[in-house]
Enzyme design. Structure first.
Site, short mmCIF file in Angstrom:
data_model
loop_
_atom_site.label_atom_id
_atom_site.label_comp_id
_atom_site.label_asym_id
_atom_site.label_seq_id
_atom_site.Cartn_x
_atom_site.Cartn_y
_atom_site.Cartn_z
N LYS A 142 8.48 48.25 -15.99
CA LYS A 142 8.82 47.37 -16.92
C LYS A 142 10.04 46.57 -16.37
O LYS A 142 10.97 47.03 -15.99
CB LYS A 142 9.15 47.94 -18.14
CG LYS A 142 9.50 47.00 -19.59
CD LYS A 142 9.77 47.90 -20.83
CE LYS A 142 10.06 46.94 -21.97
NZ LYS A 142 10.35 47.33 -23.22
N SER B 159 7.51 46.03 -27.18
CA SER B 159 8.05 45.11 -26.19
C SER B 159 7.36 45.31 -24.66
O SER B 159 7.34 44.43 -23.71
CB SER B 159 9.25 44.91 -25.79
OG SER B 159 10.08 46.20 -25.41
N SER C 29 8.63 50.40 -28.55
CA SER C 29 7.95 49.74 -27.68
C SER C 29 7.39 50.35 -26.59
O SER C 29 6.80 49.59 -25.73
CB SER C 29 9.44 48.97 -27.05
OG SER C 29 9.67 47.80 -27.61
#
Ligand code: GLN
Length: 444
Positions: free
Chosen positions: A50, A125, A149
């Protein structure tokens, strides 16, 4: 796609061949917009990262214009740990700007598409991390979970996502959003792989002052799906979820019963309090954490006549709408006139939530809960910020209480996966994985 467990048995030459093949596949699925950048850190099993986790020498942007051009000066602890285990970073994945969101629609690189249905969000997210695993263009990925997330995008895309106990995985090198809530965790194709990757990244780190200095026992080598557990279900929680979620919940309960687990009904405080306490806490922490992006020290800098104008122009041009909203609200709840009314009150509610979980866990080993009120929603369907916040209702309590939880696919509805989560006691990841493995096995 081969699993992480299988990949760990590959020889170096085989890994190199695998990567060449992987690059081709990634190229074929470019339209998903799930990878921001594909880069190979070196020898090792490729893992997608990420874009809020630092990889030495790579750009890290948190999908924000304000960080464009910023090169990470060191590795996050989790990156050093994966490198030591024979894994290596392979590409940065798309996300909501600064991990603020539930749909990956707020990235400065544009939205990521759900590989299972191109009209729907992949969740957020960590939407990029979940999408690459679900699309078969990553063996596994790292995400971060401040309020769901990891678990929610995993549920929306049909993979496994695990949020460790707060303090279990080092946050050193993770761009801070809500520091008292953030945890890095694995997104994988199955429960066993999640346990393997979790083992690799966990453990005490003196570089993170909130890292838990307690003994760490590996879970992946002790997995036992045959343990009989007492699992709490929450009827007052699921009554507001969609039919697909309720159906999956019933299905999971039946499967768990068949596996010999004892199911008991428990009661948790109305989750609307979780929303209020979480958003006040997360925004307050975000407003202080994001004050460091001033145009001087990191990334983007606006042209300006003087220093003050440079600060304000950089921040006005660099941050997106949602991030600005949170900085404003966070600053407001921390301001001297409103601190007691909002911030302090939220901390009191947070305590009550933590105490309540503690009480429930005196009687049960795990809690079965929805991950989201519904399956993956359509792009643009959340019309107001509040609607988006409300979709986090089932995940954020876990972060407020600092508990470990795992989300796994349980059912399908309208051709889309339905995920549910199992929540465990602090530092009892072993039981979380054992329960999840048993549920996964029962559903096969
Ligand atoms: N959707 C939640 C938020 O916007 C959680 C995000 C996260 O876990 N990073 O804050």
């Amino acid at each position: 796609m081969i699993t992480l467990k299988e990949a760990l048995k590959l020889k170096n030459e085989e890994i190199e061949d695998f990567k060449k093949d992987l690059l081709k596949k990634i190229d074929e699925k470019k339209e998903l917009n799930a990878y921001i950048d594909v880069k190979d850190y070196g020898k090792g099993i490729p893992i997608a990262i990420k874009d809020n986790i630092q990889v030495d020498g790579w750009e890290i942007t948190c999908a924000s214009k304000i960080l464009k051009g910023y090169i990470a000066p060191y590795n996050a602890t989790v990156i050093n740990k994966i490198l030591n285990a024979g894994l290596s970073p392979f590409g940065r994945t798309n996300m909501d700007e600064f991990a603020m969101g539930s749909s990956t629609e707020s990235s400065c690189y544009g939205k990521t598409i759900n590989p299972k249905d191109f009209t729907r969000v992949p969740g957020g997210s960590s939407g990029g991390s979940a999408a690459v695993v679900a699309a078969g263009i990553a063996i596994a990925a790292l995400g971060s979970d401040t309020g769901g997330s990891i678990r929610q995008p995993a549920a929306f895309c049909g993979c496994v996502g695990m949020k460790p106990t707060y303090g279990r995985v080092s946050r050193y090198g993770l761009a801070a959003y809500g520091s008292s809530l953030d945890q890095i965790g694995p997104i994988t194709q199955n429960v066993e792989d999640a346990a393997i990757l979790y083992d690799i990244i966990s453990g005490y780190d003196e570089k993170d002052s909130t890292s838990a200095n307690i003994e760490y026992k590996k879970v992946s080598t002790n997995l036992n799906p045959d343990r009989k557990l007492k699992i709490g279900v929450v009827p007052n929680y699921i009554k507001d979820a969609s039919n697909s979620i309720q159906k999956a919940y019933e299905k999971a309960i039946e499967a768990l019963k068949k596996e010999g687990h004892e199911i008991v009904e428990v009661n948790l405080m109305d989750a609307k309090y979780d929303i209020a306490a979480y958003y006040i806490t997360a925004m307050a922490e975000a407003s202080t954490n994001l004050s460091r992006y001033d145009g001087v020290r990191y990334g983007y800098r606006a042209e300006a006549k003087n220093l003050k104008e440079m600060y304000s122009k950089t921040r006005s041009e660099g941050f997106g709408e949602e991030v600005k909203r949170r900085i404003l609200l966070g600053t407001f709840v921390l301001s001297s006139g409103y601190y007691d009314a909002y911030y302090i009150k939220a901390q009191k509610v947070r305590h009550l939530i933590k105490d309540e979980y503690k009480k429930v866990f005196e009687d049960v080993d795990l809690i079965l809960s929805p991950v989201a009120p519904d399956i993956a929603f359509k792009f643009g369907s959340k019309k107001t910020p509040l609607e988006m916040y409300l979709s986090d209702v089932y995940t954020i309590g876990v972060n407020l209480a600092g508990l470990p939880a795992i989300s796994l696919p349980v059912d399908e509805s309208e051709g889309l996966p339905v995920g549910l989560q199992l929540i465990g006691k602090h530092f009892d990841e072993q039981t979380v994985f054992d329960g999840a493995l048993s549920l996964e096995r029962a559903l096969k």
